[in-house]
Design a protein around this motif. Structure first.
Motif, PDB file in Angstrom:
ATOM      1  N   UNK A   1       0.827  -1.213   0.000  1.00 46.24           N
ATOM      2  CA  UNK A   1       0.000   0.000   0.000  1.00 46.24           C
ATOM      3  C   UNK A   1       0.861   1.262   0.000  1.00 46.24           C
ATOM      4  N   UNK A   2       1.961   1.238   0.754  1.00 46.47           N
ATOM      5  CA  UNK A   2       2.871   2.392   0.788  1.00 46.47           C
ATOM      6  C   UNK A   2       3.480   2.650  -0.579  1.00 46.47           C
ATOM      7  N   UNK A   3       3.889   1.567  -1.254  1.00 44.86           N
ATOM      8  CA  UNK A   3       4.506   1.709  -2.577  1.00 44.86           C
ATOM      9  C   UNK A   3       3.510   2.288  -3.568  1.00 44.86           C
ATOM     10  N   UNK A   4       2.313   1.740  -3.598  1.00 52.60           N
ATOM     11  CA  UNK A   4       1.289   2.240  -4.523  1.00 52.60           C
ATOM     12  C   UNK A   4       0.992   3.712  -4.236  1.00 52.60           C
ATOM     13  N   UNK A   5       0.893   4.038  -2.927  1.00 51.78           N
ATOM     14  CA  UNK A   5       0.604   5.422  -2.536  1.00 51.78           C
ATOM     15  C   UNK A   5       1.718   6.360  -2.995  1.00 51.78           C
ATOM     16  N   UNK A   6       2.963   5.972  -2.775  1.00 57.24           N
ATOM     17  CA  UNK A   6       4.092   6.843  -3.118  1.00 57.24           C
ATOM     18  C   UNK A   6       4.199   7.048  -4.620  1.00 57.24           C
ATOM     19  N   UNK A   7       4.033   5.966  -5.388  1.00 55.10           N
ATOM     20  CA  UNK A   7       4.149   6.085  -6.844  1.00 55.10           C
ATOM     21  C   UNK A   7       3.040   6.988  -7.390  1.00 55.10           C
TER      22      UNK A   7
END
Length: 404
Positions: free
Chosen positions: A342-348
């Motif tokens: 979820x963090x990766x998707x949010x950051x991208x």
């Protein structure tokens, strides 16, 4: 009578001897006179080259201080907007929050401001001191370098100028950030908390004083630069040409030399690829490598420009087509722990908005469709040099290598 005859008999030899002596003397005078003229011209040329080198050093620092003042004003405008909307800060745009954060937090840890390479050359070279005999010019340069040293002390030690939140504290804030958001900061929450601190408020309130400090130094140094140009009779055009020529090297280039694919690596974060086609078509690609602690590998963002190119003398002219601008995102090369998904998707999605970037870039190209850059090549014709910018006080040079 005998004495008179002897003189007459010896007169041809005496005449030849005197002629020889006279010729040698004239030759010596001409040789030393010519040598003196050459030395005088070389000295004058050295004086002007030295003068332009250190005047350019002043102009670079003037621009640096002006840019710091502009950045300070931009960040303070954002901060004042945040302060006026502190009760609903969550609704403030992210761009504004970022600018406000950059005003009070040291995100780089870099505490040197000025390049002293030219100062060291100016002060240490015996050739310069023996050739540059204009004391008014030397006194002005000494004054500038002394003032620059004083300015750097203020920039690195004065509490009204130093960031109130240090680089180490900023790193600790990232470490303590919520794990669901990686090491990314919640800008609104951080600002809301930090703006309660009296030290931070003190720093924010002194923003107009910092702007005045930057601009006063910039103006004072601009005056020194103008005086030195006047003293040495150096025009802005001559200085600009000196900067351009001192940065550019290599041989003239032809259209056939340019046809093909070229690449430039920029600090491990960006790759630039150019393809110059025989039909005058152009494809320029900028490849950004985006790394972040919550994933391994890199997200690759490709920005593509199409258009036409031609060579005019040693100047490469690039004409871009706004409709050709494209932005592509490739996140297939990264890996991460399952709980960080979820963090990766949010950051991208937060930092890389492809459609928004494409729209903004096309608008930018519509305003600036044409680039003109001086180019030269090396003897092997496998590298080219681009002088990407020369505005009289700054030169940016890029080196491209042919892709086989």
């Amino acid at each position: 009578m005998i004495h008179h005859k002897i003189n007459k008999i010896q007169s041809p030899w005496g005449k030849g001897f005197l002629t020889s002596i006279l010729g040698t003397t004239i030759s010596i005078i001409l040789t030393f006179g010519t040598s003196a003229l050459i030395d005088s011209k070389m000295k004058a040329d050295t004086q002007r080259q030295t003068a332009m080198m250190v005047i350019h050093d002043i102009d670079v620092c003037v621009k640096q201080m002006e840019e710091m003042a502009d950045e300070e004003e931009e960040r303070n405008n954002a901060m004042q907007y945040v302060l006026a909307n502190i009760d609903r800060i969550e609704s403030v745009s992210e761009d504004t929050l970022v600018l406000a954060m950059e005003m009070i937090i040291d995100f780089t840890g870099i505490h040197t401001f000025f390049d002293d390479a030219k100062e060291n050359i100016f002060k240490s070279s015996q050739d310069i001191w023996s050739n540059l005999d204009n004391m008014a010019f030397i006194d002005n340069m000494e004054r500038f370098y002394q003032e620059r040293k004083e300015a750097e002390i203020v920039l690195t030690t004065d509490p009204t100028v130093k960031y109130p939140i240090s680089y180490d504290e900023a790193c600790q804030m990232r470490i303590n950030a919520s794990s669901t958001n990686g090491y990314d900061l919640d800008y609104a929450a951080v600002l809301k908390e930090k703006l309660k601190d009296r030290t931070v408020k003190f720093y924010v309130d002194f923003s107009p004083a910092r702007v005045r400090f930057y601009r006063q130094y910039a103006q004072g140094w601009r005056d020194i630069s103008d005086r030195n140009k006047f003293i040495m009779n150096i025009s802005d055009e001559e200085l600009s040409e000196y900067i351009k020529s001192s940065q550019q090297s290599g041989s003239s280039i032809s259209k056939n030399d340019l046809i093909g694919k070229w690449e430039r690596k920029a600090g491990g974060m960006n790759d630039f690829c150019y393809e110059f086609m025989a039909n005058d078509s152009l494809c320029r690609k900028q490849i950004q490598h985006v790394a972040y602690p919550v994933w391994s590998g890199e997200v690759i963002v490709s920005i593509i420009y199409g258009g036409k190119w031609h060579l005019k003398n040693d100047t490469l002219v690039l004409v871009y087509n706004p409709a050709s601008v494209d932005v592509q995102l490739d996140s297939s090369h990264i890996t991460y722990r399952p709980e960080m998904r979820d963090s990766v998707i949010h950051l991208i999605s937060r930092y890389i908005d492809v459609e928004r970037a494409k729209k903004n870039l096309r608008k930018s190209v519509e305003k600036h469709t044409r680039d003109s850059v001086p180019v030269t090549t090396n003897k092997s014709r496998d590298k080219i040099e681009m002088v990407a910018g020369h505005s009289g006080d700054e030169v940016t040079t890029h080196y491209l290598k042919r892709i086989k």
